[in-house]
Design an enzyme around this catalytic site. Structure first.
Site, PDB file in Angstrom:
ATOM      1  N   LYS A  91      37.848 -34.900   0.336  1.00 39.39           N
ATOM      2  CA  LYS A  91      37.246 -34.774   1.675  1.00 39.39           C
ATOM      3  C   LYS A  91      37.634 -35.951   2.560  1.00 39.39           C
ATOM      4  O   LYS A  91      38.037 -35.784   3.703  1.00 39.39           O
ATOM      5  CB  LYS A  91      35.711 -34.687   1.573  1.00 39.39           C
ATOM      6  N   ARG A 103      24.148 -32.934   2.459  1.00 42.17           N
ATOM      7  CA  ARG A 103      24.235 -32.924   0.995  1.00 42.17           C
ATOM      8  C   ARG A 103      23.140 -32.077   0.384  1.00 42.17           C
ATOM      9  O   ARG A 103      23.119 -31.907  -0.820  1.00 42.17           O
ATOM     10  CB  ARG A 103      24.046 -34.356   0.447  1.00 42.17           C
ATOM     11  N   ARG A 155      41.129 -43.549  -8.714  1.00 40.83           N
ATOM     12  CA  ARG A 155      41.000 -43.977  -7.317  1.00 40.83           C
ATOM     13  C   ARG A 155      40.796 -45.495  -7.240  1.00 40.83           C
ATOM     14  O   ARG A 155      40.078 -46.086  -8.026  1.00 40.83           O
ATOM     15  CB  ARG A 155      39.796 -43.292  -6.663  1.00 40.83           C
ATOM     16  N   ARG A 167      35.453 -48.338  -6.839  1.00 42.81           N
ATOM     17  CA  ARG A 167      34.085 -48.155  -6.358  1.00 42.81           C
ATOM     18  C   ARG A 167      33.120 -48.183  -7.527  1.00 42.81           C
ATOM     19  O   ARG A 167      33.412 -47.624  -8.584  1.00 42.81           O
ATOM     20  CB  ARG A 167      33.968 -46.804  -5.626  1.00 42.81           C
ATOM     21  N   ARG A 206      26.856 -38.000 -10.289  1.00 42.52           N
ATOM     22  CA  ARG A 206      27.198 -37.440  -8.967  1.00 42.52           C
ATOM     23  C   ARG A 206      27.529 -35.953  -9.066  1.00 42.52           C
ATOM     24  O   ARG A 206      27.142 -35.169  -8.208  1.00 42.52           O
ATOM     25  CB  ARG A 206      28.391 -38.207  -8.369  1.00 42.52           C
TER      26      ARG A 206
END
Ligand code: AP5
Length: 209
Positions: free
Chosen positions: A14, A89, A123, A156, A167
């Site tokens: 996203k 969300r 990532r 992160r 998550r």
């Protein structure tokens, strides 16, 4: 007007596609995750409250997120439209959103969970300029350094294996039901989000036609 919402699980791409869309269409990129991370890095009261939820992979309470989003939407760069990445969300957030702004497009990034876990584990982010890399698919030119400013890249805190599991669970439980809500309204368009960044970008453009 291009007031676009991107829905999809963590790691679906996203943020990557929102940055592109914002440049291509000349509209604002509104990422609630980035707003909250920036508040946490600055050590504001809101950031301190949000940080604990984020690092565990839980959602930050609705009232905190709505407050920063409402303030952000008042800034003049949203006048030509925006791409909203990370909000809503849950159903309560979707209802709040309709009260603060009209929405023109809702795109759902559909992707198998195995691809997400792989993308998130690889990532890396630049803590100075926010550029997002992937050690496999979008590696920096020099190992572990940002191409733009040479800053050492970081992972992160919510990309740890445990936080990613949380998550994904939160996504399934409270965010997935939004798909039905927008589908019933006839506004949901599904974008297959596997494949290269360019392939997904082409599908996003087609979905916005
Ligand atoms: P947020 O920052 O919104 O995170 P997220 O939704 O979990 O999404 P991600 O940023 O992890 O993934 P992405 O889909 O943007 O993928 P990306 O483009 O980076 O939220 C973080 C936290 O903030 C939440 O957990 C919550 O605590 C809080 N929060 C935020 N909004 C909230 C709200 N509304 N209410 C309550 N709490 C809220 O891509 C992932 C990786 O894949 C990158 O390495 C990228 O380079 C790579 N990649 C991207 N596309 C491709 C591709 N096509 N092919 C190969 N690699 C790709």
């Amino acid at each position: 007007m291009n007031r676009i919402v991107l829905l999809g699980p963590p790691g679906a791409g996203k943020g990557t596609q929102a940055k592109r869309l914002s440049q291509e269409l000349g509209i604002a990129h509104l990422s609630t995750g980035e707003m909250l991370r920036s508040a946490a890095a600055q050590g504001t009261e809101l950031g301190r409250r949000a940080d604990g939820f984020m690092s565990q992979g839980q959602l930050v309470p609705d009232d905190l997120v709505l407050g920063i989003l409402r303030d952000r939407l008042r800034l003049p760069d949203t006048g030509r439209g925006f791409v909203l990445d990370g909000y809503p969300r849950n159903v309560a957030q979707a209802e709040s959103l309709t009260e603060i702004t009209p929405i023109d497009h809702v795109l759902y990034f559909e992707i198998p969970e195995s691809v997400l876990v792989e993308r998130l584990s690889q990532r890396r982010n630049c803590p100075t300029c926010g550029t997002v890399y992937n050690l496999v698919t979008q590696p920096p030119r020099v190992a572990d350094r940002c191409d733009r400013d040479g800053t050492p890249l970081v992972q992160r805190s919510d990309d740890s294996e445990e936080a990613v599991r949380t998550r994904l669970g939160v996504y399934r439980e409270v965010t997935l039901p939004l798909l039905d809500l927008y589908r019933r309204q006839g506004r949901l368009r599904t974008v297959p989000a596997s494949g290269t960044v360019d392939e997904v970008a082409a599908r996003v453009r087609a979905a916005l036609q």
